[in-house]
Design a protein around this motif. Structure first.
Motif, PDB file in Angstrom:
ATOM      1  N   ALA A   1      53.797  32.954  35.807  1.00  0.00           N
ATOM      2  CA  ALA A   1      54.984  33.673  35.353  1.00  0.00           C
ATOM      3  C   ALA A   1      55.282  34.863  36.255  1.00  0.00           C
ATOM      4  O   ALA A   1      56.424  35.257  36.443  1.00  0.00           O
ATOM      5  CB  ALA A   1      54.775  34.156  33.927  1.00  0.00           C
ATOM      6  N   ALA A   2      54.206  35.408  36.857  1.00  0.00           N
ATOM      7  CA  ALA A   2      54.396  36.556  37.757  1.00  0.00           C
ATOM      8  C   ALA A   2      55.042  36.138  39.074  1.00  0.00           C
ATOM      9  O   ALA A   2      55.527  36.965  39.829  1.00  0.00           O
ATOM     10  CB  ALA A   2      53.054  37.222  38.032  1.00  0.00           C
ATOM     11  N   GLY A   3      55.027  34.848  39.378  1.00  0.00           N
ATOM     12  CA  GLY A   3      55.765  34.349  40.536  1.00  0.00           C
ATOM     13  C   GLY A   3      55.034  34.429  41.855  1.00  0.00           C
ATOM     14  O   GLY A   3      55.648  34.423  42.909  1.00  0.00           O
ATOM     15  N   SER A   4      53.696  34.502  41.847  1.00  0.00           N
ATOM     16  CA  SER A   4      52.959  34.539  43.112  1.00  0.00           C
ATOM     17  C   SER A   4      53.056  33.192  43.808  1.00  0.00           C
ATOM     18  O   SER A   4      52.999  32.142  43.165  1.00  0.00           O
ATOM     19  CB  SER A   4      51.496  34.889  42.826  1.00  0.00           C
ATOM     20  N   ILE A   5      53.211  33.207  45.122  1.00  0.00           N
ATOM     21  CA  ILE A   5      53.277  31.958  45.880  1.00  0.00           C
ATOM     22  C   ILE A   5      51.992  31.157  45.688  1.00  0.00           C
ATOM     23  O   ILE A   5      52.002  29.947  45.557  1.00  0.00           O
ATOM     24  CB  ILE A   5      53.496  32.248  47.371  1.00  0.00           C
ATOM     25  N   SER A   6      50.880  31.881  45.634  1.00  0.00           N
ATOM     26  CA  SER A   6      49.601  31.197  45.520  1.00  0.00           C
ATOM     27  C   SER A   6      49.476  30.448  44.201  1.00  0.00           C
ATOM     28  O   SER A   6      48.630  29.597  44.045  1.00  0.00           O
ATOM     29  CB  SER A   6      48.461  32.200  45.651  1.00  0.00           C
ATOM     30  N   ASP A   7      50.362  30.766  43.244  1.00  0.00           N
ATOM     31  CA  ASP A   7      50.280  30.099  41.961  1.00  0.00           C
ATOM     32  C   ASP A   7      50.805  28.677  42.008  1.00  0.00           C
ATOM     33  O   ASP A   7      50.730  27.947  41.031  1.00  0.00           O
ATOM     34  CB  ASP A   7      51.042  30.901  40.904  1.00  0.00           C
TER      35      ASP A   7
ATOM     36  N   PHE B   1      46.552  30.414  56.728  1.00  0.00           N
ATOM     37  CA  PHE B   1      45.244  31.076  56.562  1.00  0.00           C
ATOM     38  C   PHE B   1      45.174  31.737  55.178  1.00  0.00           C
ATOM     39  O   PHE B   1      44.151  31.646  54.487  1.00  0.00           O
ATOM     40  CB  PHE B   1      45.041  32.119  57.660  1.00  0.00           C
ATOM     41  N   SER B   2      46.265  32.372  54.779  1.00  0.00           N
ATOM     42  CA  SER B   2      46.275  33.072  53.489  1.00  0.00           C
ATOM     43  C   SER B   2      46.140  32.076  52.340  1.00  0.00           C
ATOM     44  O   SER B   2      45.408  32.331  51.372  1.00  0.00           O
ATOM     45  CB  SER B   2      47.566  33.884  53.343  1.00  0.00           C
ATOM     46  N   LEU B   3      46.822  30.932  52.429  1.00  0.00           N
ATOM     47  CA  LEU B   3      46.670  29.907  51.392  1.00  0.00           C
ATOM     48  C   LEU B   3      45.235  29.386  51.399  1.00  0.00           C
ATOM     49  O   LEU B   3      44.667  29.106  50.335  1.00  0.00           O
ATOM     50  CB  LEU B   3      47.659  28.757  51.640  1.00  0.00           C
ATOM     51  N   GLY B   4      44.663  29.268  52.598  1.00  0.00           N
ATOM     52  CA  GLY B   4      43.264  28.854  52.703  1.00  0.00           C
ATOM     53  C   GLY B   4      42.340  29.842  51.999  1.00  0.00           C
ATOM     54  O   GLY B   4      41.431  29.449  51.265  1.00  0.00           O
ATOM     55  N   VAL B   5      42.610  31.121  52.185  1.00  0.00           N
ATOM     56  CA  VAL B   5      41.787  32.172  51.563  1.00  0.00           C
ATOM     57  C   VAL B   5      41.895  32.076  50.038  1.00  0.00           C
ATOM     58  O   VAL B   5      40.892  32.098  49.317  1.00  0.00           O
ATOM     59  CB  VAL B   5      42.227  33.574  52.050  1.00  0.00           C
ATOM     60  N   VAL B   6      43.137  31.939  49.549  1.00  0.00           N
ATOM     61  CA  VAL B   6      43.343  31.862  48.100  1.00  0.00           C
ATOM     62  C   VAL B   6      42.669  30.609  47.532  1.00  0.00           C
ATOM     63  O   VAL B   6      41.979  30.665  46.505  1.00  0.00           O
ATOM     64  CB  VAL B   6      44.861  31.855  47.779  1.00  0.00           C
ATOM     65  N   GLY B   7      42.852  29.489  48.221  1.00  0.00           N
ATOM     66  CA  GLY B   7      42.250  28.239  47.761  1.00  0.00           C
ATOM     67  C   GLY B   7      40.737  28.335  47.698  1.00  0.00           C
ATOM     68  O   GLY B   7      40.107  27.950  46.704  1.00  0.00           O
ATOM     69  N   LEU B   8      40.156  28.892  48.743  1.00  0.00           N
ATOM     70  CA  LEU B   8      38.690  29.012  48.798  1.00  0.00           C
ATOM     71  C   LEU B   8      38.194  29.988  47.725  1.00  0.00           C
ATOM     72  O   LEU B   8      37.158  29.762  47.096  1.00  0.00           O
ATOM     73  CB  LEU B   8      38.277  29.492  50.186  1.00  0.00           C
ATOM     74  N   ASP B   9      38.957  31.031  47.511  1.00  0.00           N
ATOM     75  CA  ASP B   9      38.577  32.013  46.496  1.00  0.00           C
ATOM     76  C   ASP B   9      38.532  31.346  45.116  1.00  0.00           C
ATOM     77  O   ASP B   9      37.595  31.529  44.346  1.00  0.00           O
ATOM     78  CB  ASP B   9      39.596  33.167  46.513  1.00  0.00           C
ATOM     79  N   ARG B  10      39.528  30.531  44.827  1.00  0.00           N
ATOM     80  CA  ARG B  10      39.571  29.864  43.513  1.00  0.00           C
ATOM     81  C   ARG B  10      38.478  28.809  43.381  1.00  0.00           C
ATOM     82  O   ARG B  10      37.907  28.639  42.323  1.00  0.00           O
ATOM     83  CB  ARG B  10      40.949  29.255  43.322  1.00  0.00           C
ATOM     84  N   TRP B  11      38.216  28.119  44.479  1.00  0.00           N
ATOM     85  CA  TRP B  11      37.147  27.121  44.477  1.00  0.00           C
ATOM     86  C   TRP B  11      35.803  27.798  44.220  1.00  0.00           C
ATOM     87  O   TRP B  11      35.015  27.340  43.396  1.00  0.00           O
ATOM     88  CB  TRP B  11      37.141  26.376  45.813  1.00  0.00           C
ATOM     89  N   ARG B  12      35.579  28.894  44.876  1.00  0.00           N
ATOM     90  CA  ARG B  12      34.303  29.613  44.692  1.00  0.00           C
ATOM     91  C   ARG B  12      34.207  30.181  43.272  1.00  0.00           C
ATOM     92  O   ARG B  12      33.130  30.186  42.670  1.00  0.00           O
ATOM     93  CB  ARG B  12      34.180  30.734  45.725  1.00  0.00           C
ATOM     94  N   ALA B  13      35.347  30.647  42.765  1.00  0.00           N
ATOM     95  CA  ALA B  13      35.348  31.178  41.398  1.00  0.00           C
ATOM     96  C   ALA B  13      34.985  30.066  40.410  1.00  0.00           C
ATOM     97  O   ALA B  13      34.226  30.278  39.467  1.00  0.00           O
ATOM     98  CB  ALA B  13      36.717  31.756  41.077  1.00  0.00           C
ATOM     99  N   PHE B  14      35.523  28.876  40.662  1.00  0.00           N
ATOM    100  CA  PHE B  14      35.217  27.736  39.788  1.00  0.00           C
ATOM    101  C   PHE B  14      33.728  27.390  39.869  1.00  0.00           C
ATOM    102  O   PHE B  14      33.067  27.169  38.858  1.00  0.00           O
ATOM    103  CB  PHE B  14      36.065  26.533  40.212  1.00  0.00           C
TER     104      PHE B  14
ATOM    105  N   ALA C   1      44.251  37.114  44.573  1.00  0.00           N
ATOM    106  CA  ALA C   1      42.874  36.713  44.897  1.00  0.00           C
ATOM    107  C   ALA C   1      41.962  37.933  44.788  1.00  0.00           C
ATOM    108  O   ALA C   1      42.433  39.070  44.742  1.00  0.00           O
ATOM    109  CB  ALA C   1      42.834  36.141  46.305  1.00  0.00           C
ATOM    110  N   ARG C   2      40.650  37.673  44.758  1.00  0.00           N
ATOM    111  CA  ARG C   2      39.702  38.800  44.609  1.00  0.00           C
ATOM    112  C   ARG C   2      39.662  39.615  45.902  1.00  0.00           C
ATOM    113  O   ARG C   2      39.404  39.038  46.982  1.00  0.00           O
ATOM    114  CB  ARG C   2      38.314  38.270  44.274  1.00  0.00           C
ATOM    115  N   PRO C   3      39.906  40.920  45.808  1.00  0.00           N
ATOM    116  CA  PRO C   3      40.038  41.754  47.016  1.00  0.00           C
ATOM    117  C   PRO C   3      38.830  41.692  47.947  1.00  0.00           C
ATOM    118  O   PRO C   3      38.984  41.617  49.165  1.00  0.00           O
ATOM    119  CB  PRO C   3      40.223  43.165  46.466  1.00  0.00           C
ATOM    120  N   ASP C   4      37.603  41.694  47.371  1.00  0.00           N
ATOM    121  CA  ASP C   4      36.431  41.691  48.244  1.00  0.00           C
ATOM    122  C   ASP C   4      36.338  40.396  49.041  1.00  0.00           C
ATOM    123  O   ASP C   4      35.999  40.396  50.231  1.00  0.00           O
ATOM    124  CB  ASP C   4      35.148  41.930  47.439  1.00  0.00           C
TER     125      ASP C   4
END
Lengths: 112, 385
Positions: free
Chosen positions: A65-71, A36-49, B164-167
């Motif tokens: 470089a910061a080492g986030s899994i989502s990266d 679910f968390s990867l889904g949230v990150v993926g969707l967030d980046r898609w929407r940002a794009f 990710a964006r917090p909101d």
């Protein structure tokens, strides 16, 4: 004392079953929450794009470089559309796993 | 109408009352975190949970008649023992609700029945190995397992979404939380409504109203589903406050993780053949998400009160059930049951009246807890101007 308690505990407690429950809880929890968390990150980046706020290659490099899994989904040098569609695929896969988990949960309730 | 039939009617009424208390006592299991994080408005949360409990009650009847199997000798179960067990369970549910403590309704009814059976037929009526393996061992391990899984999962969740964006994260987890809390509500309706169906069916069989092969009458299924749904809708705000606000301050991702782990543990354990307490699993999950988030404060005083309530639930309900059986048995027959019922209803009224002295409602369930307050039920009042 221990010699007395051990066989008694073995007779009363199903330790094998208990270990199964622990493993199931931890693995299922990590898979569902992780997906679910990867889904949230993926969707967030898609929407940002989509809204034109996609991360630049520099931001992605800094983030990696910061080492986030989502990266894992933000490889340096990949074009923004590829990166965005990769994020969307990650979102679909993540949420898809969660939907399957919910369906399995419903199935286990009905077929008890 | 025979004396036995009147006793069965009283048992059915108390059974439905127990189901009602089970509903409002356990609303917190599914909805406390959703209410605390604001994912759902309090009234919407209990309404959704009520509907799903109602639906859940119709999904399976597989374990309905197994409530006391392997714990109490089936030969000693009479309608009076069932009645006294219910009196003990309802009383304990109301006492723990008054103090806002999330104790297990299943353990309360098991304890009540054990106490009534001991007073009615002596210690030989109790199957000790069954109590240890079916009740005590899962009661000890299930909150620990839930806390461990929740702590690991919440660490993973925060690590994944930290950039990710917090909101957006808040919004997404809020939707996920509603889905996972709904699954817990559905599982609760399936699990807990069945227990009361089993108890009422047991009383009907014992009195000879139905045979052992008849199965659970439809009216029992419908009334039990309605009672647990109505109880859930009433919202046990005191317990919701303790679980949602009293253990730790919960963010939306933590709420999602807590509900997901609760449903995974409850459904997974049931699938593997272990009956766990929904209440203990839900409370353990909330504790786990508090422990797994860096910098989150866990109110150990609340956790301590909760654990004490878990430990004393079975003995306390047993004492109350035993006392009810003692009074009913001493007077004997229908008069004994009626006198005990009247006394019990008076006690329930007194507990309700005590709760009105410091009411917790949908309006103040999320109010801040004052610094150093001994109980999560304390409500911070605005400073006088």
């Amino acid at each position: 004392m221990l010699a007395l308690v051990t066989p008694l505990a073995a007779a009363i407690v199903d330790w094998g079953g208990l270990v199964q429950v622990v493993l199931f809880a931890v693995v299922a929890g990590l898979v569902i929450v992780g997906a679910f968390s990867l889904g949230v990150v993926g969707l967030d980046r898609w929407r940002a794009f989509r809204s034109g706020a996609a991360p630049t290659a520099g931001q992605a490099a800094e983030s990696a470089a910061a080492g986030s899994i989502s990266d894992a989904a933000s490889p340096v040098g990949v074009s923004p559309p590829m990166f965005a569609f990769g994020s969307l695929a990650m979102a679909i896969a993540g949420f898809g796993i969660c939907v399957v988990a919910v369906l399995l949960g419903l199935w286990s309730i009905v077929h008890r | 109408m025979t004396e036995g039939t009147v006793i069965v009617i009283v048992v059915v009424l108390f059974g439905l009352a127990f189901d009602f208390t089970n509903g409002f006592h356990d609303t917190a299991n599914a909805m406390a975190t959703s209410v605390a994080t604001g994912a759902l408005r309090p009234r919407v949360a209990v309404g959704l949970s009520g509907v799903l409990n109602f639906v859940g009650a119709f999904l399976s009847l597989a374990v309905a008649t197994t409530i006391a199997t392997g714990i109490v000798d089936a030969g000693v179960i009479t309608t009076t023992v069932v009645f006294a067990g219910l009196v003990g369970a309802i009383t304990w549910n109301l006492v723990t609700w008054l103090f806002g403590l999330p104790s297990s309704s299943s353990h309360a009814v098991i304890g009540g029945t054990i106490g009534a059976a001991i007073v009615g037929s002596g210690w030989a009526a109790i199957q000790g190995a069954g109590i240890v393996s079916k009740v005590l061992v899962p009661a000890f391990f299930s909150p620990i397992i839930a806390a461990l899984a929740a702590a690991l999962s919440v660490m993973l969740a925060f690590r994944i979404v930290r950039r990710a964006r917090p909101d957006f994260v808040q919004r997404a987890y809020r939707i996920g939380q509603v889905a996972s809390a709904s699954l817990v509500s559905l599982a609760h309706g399936t699990n807990d409504a069945q227990k009361t169906m089993g108890i009422i069916t047991l009383a009907l069989i014992t009195n000879g109203n139905i045979s052992t092969h008849t199965g659970i009458p439809e009216w029992v299924v419908v009334t039990c589903a309605a009672a647990i749904a109505l109880g859930t809708y009433m919202g046990g705000w005191r317990v919701i406050r303790t679980v949602g606000k009293g253990i730790t301050e919960i963010s939306t991702p933590q709420g999602f993780v807590a509900e997901s782990i609760s449903s995974a543990v409850i459904l997974g354990a049931a699938h593997l053949g272990f009956a766990v307490s929904t209440t203990q699993v839900a409370s353990g999950s909330v504790l786990g998400v508090g422990l797994g988030r860096r910098g989150a404060a866990v109110r150990w005083s609340t956790v301590g009160q909760m654990v004490v309530a878990w430990v004393v639930t079975i003995p306390s309900a047993a004492i109350l059930g035993g006392a009810a059986e003692f009074v009913a048995g001493r007077i004997g027959g229908l008069p004994g049951v009626l006198v005990t019922a009247v006394v019990a209803v008076c006690v329930y009224g007194a507990i309700y009246a005590a709760s009105r002295l410091h009411p917790v409602t949908a309006d103040n369930v999320n109010a801040p807890i004052p610094e150093g307050a001994p109980s999560a039920l304390a409500i911070e009042t605005a400073p006088a101007t």
